[in-house]
Design an enzyme around this catalytic site. Structure first.
Site, short mmCIF file in Angstrom:
data_model
loop_
_atom_site.label_atom_id
_atom_site.label_comp_id
_atom_site.label_asym_id
_atom_site.label_seq_id
_atom_site.Cartn_x
_atom_site.Cartn_y
_atom_site.Cartn_z
N ASP A 62 0.84 -1.20 0.00
CA ASP A 62 0.00 0.00 0.00
C ASP A 62 0.87 1.25 0.00
O ASP A 62 1.68 1.44 0.90
CB ASP A 62 -0.89 0.00 1.25
CG ASP A 62 -1.84 1.19 1.27
OD1 ASP A 62 -2.90 1.10 0.64
OD2 ASP A 62 -1.51 2.23 1.90
N TYR A 67 2.68 10.03 -0.13
CA TYR A 67 3.74 9.46 0.72
C TYR A 67 5.13 9.77 0.17
O TYR A 67 6.13 9.62 0.86
CB TYR A 67 3.60 7.94 0.89
CG TYR A 67 2.31 7.46 1.53
CD1 TYR A 67 1.44 8.35 2.17
CD2 TYR A 67 1.96 6.11 1.52
CE1 TYR A 67 0.25 7.91 2.75
CE2 TYR A 67 0.78 5.66 2.11
CZ TYR A 67 -0.07 6.57 2.71
OH TYR A 67 -1.23 6.13 3.28
N LYS A 96 -2.80 5.93 -4.19
CA LYS A 96 -3.91 6.86 -3.94
C LYS A 96 -3.63 8.20 -4.61
O LYS A 96 -2.47 8.62 -4.69
CB LYS A 96 -4.10 7.06 -2.42
CG LYS A 96 -4.10 5.74 -1.65
CD LYS A 96 -4.29 5.91 -0.15
CE LYS A 96 -3.94 4.62 0.58
NZ LYS A 96 -2.52 4.51 0.96
N HIS A 129 -7.79 9.60 -1.97
CA HIS A 129 -7.21 9.49 -0.62
C HIS A 129 -8.13 9.99 0.50
O HIS A 129 -8.20 9.38 1.57
CB HIS A 129 -5.88 10.26 -0.60
CG HIS A 129 -4.90 9.74 0.39
ND1 HIS A 129 -3.56 9.60 0.13
CD2 HIS A 129 -5.05 9.29 1.66
CE1 HIS A 129 -2.94 9.10 1.18
NE2 HIS A 129 -3.83 8.91 2.13
N ASN A 158 -11.24 6.91 3.46
CA ASN A 158 -11.75 7.84 4.48
C ASN A 158 -13.15 8.36 4.14
O ASN A 158 -13.53 9.45 4.57
CB ASN A 158 -10.77 9.02 4.66
CG ASN A 158 -9.42 8.57 5.16
OD1 ASN A 158 -9.30 8.05 6.27
ND2 ASN A 158 -8.39 8.72 4.33
N SER A 206 -4.03 1.67 9.58
CA SER A 206 -3.50 1.89 10.94
C SER A 206 -4.01 0.81 11.91
O SER A 206 -4.52 1.13 12.98
CB SER A 206 -3.85 3.29 11.46
OG SER A 206 -3.36 4.29 10.60
N VAL A 250 9.12 -0.69 9.07
CA VAL A 250 10.34 -0.70 8.26
C VAL A 250 11.38 -1.62 8.91
O VAL A 250 12.54 -1.63 8.50
CB VAL A 250 10.92 0.72 8.05
CG1 VAL A 250 10.03 1.51 7.09
CG2 VAL A 250 11.08 1.46 9.37
N GLU A 257 6.85 -10.49 12.01
CA GLU A 257 5.88 -10.72 13.10
C GLU A 257 4.45 -10.40 12.63
O GLU A 257 3.52 -11.18 12.88
CB GLU A 257 6.27 -9.82 14.28
CG GLU A 257 5.34 -9.93 15.48
CD GLU A 257 5.79 -9.02 16.63
OE1 GLU A 257 6.99 -8.98 16.94
OE2 GLU A 257 4.91 -8.35 17.21
#
Ligand SMILES: NC(=O)c1ccc[n+]([C@@H]2O[C@H](COP(=O)([O-])OP(=O)(O)OC[C@H]3O[C@@H](n4cnc5c(N)ncnc54)[C@H](OP(=O)(O)O)[C@@H]3O)[C@@H](O)[C@H]2O)c1
Ligand SMILES: *[C@@H]1O[C@H](CO)[C@@H](O)[C@H](O)[C@H]1NC(C)=O
Ligand SMILES: *[C@@H]1O[C@H](CO)[C@@H](O)[C@H](O)[C@H]1NC(C)=O
Ligand SMILES: *[C@@H]1O[C@H](CO)[C@@H](O)[C@H](O)[C@H]1NC(C)=O
Length: 279
Positions: A62, A67, A96, A129, A158, A206, A250, A257
């Site tokens: 994504d 960004y 986006k 976005h 959103n 998130s 990062v 994990e």
């Protein structure tokens, strides 16, 4: 090859190809339920994160124009493709379009710019976005990109129910995906139900509350019962709700994990507890 050798080969092939379930979008394309987020990751670290993620088994990345990392994300992807680790078609790439000051023409140009930066001939998914500016006109630009086969699926991010209703007054292509903020203290039940009713798949962004959930005591104690971390529980909760989710890291250790969430399941009670967590 003896029987045990063959059995372990079959298991390895099965496990590496079948770890991540996917959601079928209203365009018919499959979207892996787990992807790597890349917000606030730039330069060499994001390139390395993408390379690590693909090596670990992620097949969904994504990103977004805003960004400022599409070039480096593309570099990481292409290093692994050129090494023979995967093919472009094995990967689901979302980007986006930034809506402020945009319109139909500029949105189409933004898609073409993303294609160039990522060095691909098509994108899997492009989203508006945020629901700001002239979303009806911007969405027409995404429909143009869709009709020109530059993008396989188009969608929104959103957007609440009102925003969706406003968009649907003019949209010719029903959005395939709405990417919204979802984590244990923000379950977004109503928007998720509304999207599901319209055939719009939902991505929870998130999922770790941008890091605020990683030491949460409720998630930690649920995790302890499964030998999993709070982060893994927060991610698994979205998988168990049939959502798509995109944790960001990062650090290779965390990227790995966050991917190890397909060898356990939360119980119905645990899912309910997480669902009702308050901020
Ligand atoms: N559409 C939108 O408007 C929108 C808005 C926000 C986010 N998003 C997307 O959703 C993605 C994820 O959201 P997010 O970046 O806000 O945050 P997140 O994935 O909820 O959390 C990321 C944070 O948690 C840390 N982390 C990740 N895994 C961990 C683990 N296993 N243990 C401990 N710490 C861990 C990361 O640290 P390190 O990186 O330092 O390892 C980072 O600080 C974004 O990157 C972006 O792609 C979209
Ligand atoms: C760009 O994509 C082509 C395949 O279309 C590939 O051969 C090339 O290596 C890529 N370039 C970079 C800089 O990754
Ligand atoms: C949806 O968001 C808009 C702003 O984009 C806001 O004005 C509206 O009140 C919100 N509606 C709902 C149902 O949350
Ligand atoms: C618990 O999880 C860790 C990390 O994934 C693993 O190394 C360890 O073997 C697990 N322990 C048990 C008892 O499953």
């Amino acid at each position: 090859m003896n029987f045990l050798g063959l059995l372990s080969l079959v298991l390895v092939v099965y496990c590496t190809s079948a770890t991540v379930p996917s959601i079928k979008l209203n365009t018919g394309y499959q979207m892996p339920q787990l992807g790597l987020g890349t917000w606030q990751a730039k330069g060499d670290p994001v390139k390395q994160a993408v390379k690590d993620a693909l090596e670990i088994g992620y097949r969904h990345i994504d990103t977004a124009f805003i960004y400022g990392n599409e070039k480096e994300v593309g570099d990481g992807i292409w290093e692994q493709i050129n090494k023979g680790l995967l093919k472009r078609e094995d990967l689901f790439i979302t980007t986006k379009v930034w809506p402020e000051g945009s319109n139909r023409e500029k949105a189409l140009a933004s898609v073409k710019n993303s294609l160039k930066l990522l060095n691909v001939t098509y994108l899997d998914l492009v989203l508006i976005h945020w629901p700001v500016g002239d979303i009806n006109s911007i969405y027409q630009g995404l429909e143009d990109a869709f009709n020109q086969k530059l993008v396989r699926s188009i969608g929104i991010s959103n957007f609440n129910q009102t925003n969706i209703d406003n968009l649907l007054k003019t949209a010719k292509v029903v959005p395939a995906n709405n990417q919204i903020n979802i984590h244990p203290t923000l379950n977004q039940d109503e928007t998720v139900a509304y999207c599901n009713k319209l055939g719009i798949a939902v991505t929870g962004y998130s999922p770790l509350g941008t890091g605020s959930m990683i030491k949460n005591p409720i998630l930690t104690s649920i995790g302890a019962k499964h030998n999993k971390t709070a982060s893994q529980v927060a991610i698994r909760w979205q998988i168990d709700r049939n959502l798509i989710t995109i944790p960001k890291s990062v650090n290779k250790k965390y990227i790995k994990e966050d991917f190890e969430v397909f060898d356990f399941k939360l119980t119905a009670d645990e899912i309910k507890t997480i669902h009702n967590m308050k901020a």
